[in-house]
Design an enzyme around this catalytic site. Structure first.
Site, PDB file in Angstrom:
ATOM      1  N   HIS A 280       0.839  -1.201   0.000  1.00  0.00           N
ATOM      2  CA  HIS A 280       0.000   0.000   0.000  1.00  0.00           C
ATOM      3  C   HIS A 280       0.876   1.253   0.000  1.00  0.00           C
ATOM      4  O   HIS A 280       0.574   2.238  -0.687  1.00  0.00           O
ATOM      5  CB  HIS A 280      -0.882   0.034   1.253  1.00  0.00           C
ATOM      6  CG  HIS A 280      -1.850  -1.101   1.377  1.00  0.00           C
ATOM      7  ND1 HIS A 280      -1.748  -2.048   2.365  1.00  0.00           N
ATOM      8  CD2 HIS A 280      -2.958  -1.428   0.657  1.00  0.00           C
ATOM      9  CE1 HIS A 280      -2.736  -2.908   2.263  1.00  0.00           C
ATOM     10  NE2 HIS A 280      -3.486  -2.567   1.223  1.00  0.00           N
TER      11      HIS A 280
ATOM     12  N   GLN B  48     -18.027  -6.963  -1.328  1.00  0.00           N
ATOM     13  CA  GLN B  48     -17.104  -7.776  -2.119  1.00  0.00           C
ATOM     14  C   GLN B  48     -16.721  -9.081  -1.414  1.00  0.00           C
ATOM     15  O   GLN B  48     -15.909  -9.838  -1.918  1.00  0.00           O
ATOM     16  CB  GLN B  48     -15.861  -6.978  -2.503  1.00  0.00           C
ATOM     17  CG  GLN B  48     -14.913  -6.675  -1.370  1.00  0.00           C
ATOM     18  CD  GLN B  48     -13.822  -5.716  -1.801  1.00  0.00           C
ATOM     19  OE1 GLN B  48     -14.071  -4.561  -2.098  1.00  0.00           O
ATOM     20  NE2 GLN B  48     -12.589  -6.195  -1.852  1.00  0.00           N
TER      21      GLN B  48
ATOM     22  N   GLY C 258      -2.682  -1.791  -7.424  1.00  0.00           N
ATOM     23  CA  GLY C 258      -1.526  -2.683  -7.405  1.00  0.00           C
ATOM     24  C   GLY C 258      -1.688  -3.816  -8.400  1.00  0.00           C
ATOM     25  O   GLY C 258      -2.782  -4.373  -8.540  1.00  0.00           O
TER      26      GLY C 258
END
Ligand code: AMP
Length: 286
Positions: free
Chosen positions: A37, A61, A147
């Site tokens: 992160h 999710q 990412g």
């Protein structure tokens, strides 16, 4: 660094910055921040005046049997990681802020959401696409930082932004790894010492596959079986999938060509780890 929990303060603060000509880079996260992160924050801060990081464990999710309740959370620790990276704003919304009463809108990026991880986590990418769209509406950044560890997420979100004509730049940051190659993940804390030792084999298997392809291997099934053999032989992990697909369409491949995403998911006990590499091949015949 400010911690903001409501939309109107966020809007006002960012409108003020924009009025002074400042640009905004945005890093959506679920918190329990680590070096992966931090790399996203660092790049956002390098390329923009204002860096906003959201910390929100998004319930939509997670499947009903997944680790939503057990997902690690530690806002004090997260604040100190973000502060060190000179983040300007942590956006820390409540469930009610993200999904107010009467909320009805969900985004489904077809095809891309039902393969690879999507085949084992039905509804996952619908939740991801929805929360990212929702966050983008609140933050309205110039650029979104993602990412490549979550390559399928990159494909899903980039496609959503293209299809909905959302004017935001996507910046993809390479996977940050532990010294032994294991991809950093908030879930790594749940590995037992033995599982942690074994988990490094995932990246080793991907690297060996990449080396094989560089040496001329073009058969997807042989690449997949090589990775499976290594993981099954050297770890106690249960393989969920290993796949070679075209990048970024995620279409299945039998013969490897152009850009290939090699992706896998392996469960160590209840901890599910994912990893991937992208191999870029020239289109010339070898
Ligand atoms: P998460 O908090 O796991 O939802 O991740 C938030 C963002 O950080 C996503 O864009 C991830 O792809 C990215 N990310 C997570 N782990 C890593 C890593 N090891 N290296 C680079 N980026 C990462």
């Amino acid at each position: 660094m400010r911690i903001i929990t409501d939309i109107s303060t966020l809007r006002k603060t960012l409108a003020h910055a924009r009025a002074r000509g400042k640009t905004v880079g945005f890093v959506p996260t679920m918190g329990y921040l680590h070096e992966g992160h931090a790399a996203l924050m660092r790049q956002a801060k390098m390329e923009h005046d204002v860096c906003v990081v959201s910390i929100y464990v998004n319930p939509t999710q997670f499947g009903p049997t997944e680790d939503f309740k057990k997902y690690p959370r530690d806002i004090r620790r997260d604040s100190s990681v973000a502060k060190k990276e000179k983040v300007d704003i942590i956006f820390l919304p409540s469930d009610n802020t993200v999904y107010p009463q009467g909320y009805l809108t969900y985004i489904d990026v077809e095809n891309l959401s039902s393969v690879l991880c999507g085949a084992y986590r039905p509804g996952h990418f619908r939740g991801v696409a929805t929360v990212v769209a929702r966050m983008l509406g609140m933050v309205r950044p110039d650029a979104l930082y993602l990412g490549s560890k979550d390559a399928q997420q990159v494909a899903v979100i980039s496609t959503m932004l293209r299809d909905l004509d959302v004017p935001v730049q996507v910046r993809v940051v390479p996977t940050v790894r532990e010294p032994d190659g294991l991809a950093m993940s908030s879930r790594n804390v749940y590995l037992s010492p033995q599982q942690r030792r074994e988990a490094k084999v995932l990246y080793q298997a991907l690297q060996e596959a990449k080396t094989g392809i560089r040496a001329g291997e073009r058969k997807a099934s042989r690449v997949v079986s090589g990775i499976r053999r290594k993981i099954a032989g050297q770890t106690s992990g249960k393989i969920q999938y290993v796949a070679c697909v075209q990048w970024p369409t995620l279409k299945p491949l039998t013969k490897l060509q152009d850009q290939v995403l090699i992706a896998l998911a392996v469960c160590f006990g209840k901890t599910r780890l994912i990893d991937n590499v992208i191999v870029r091949l020239s289109s010339r015949k070898v």
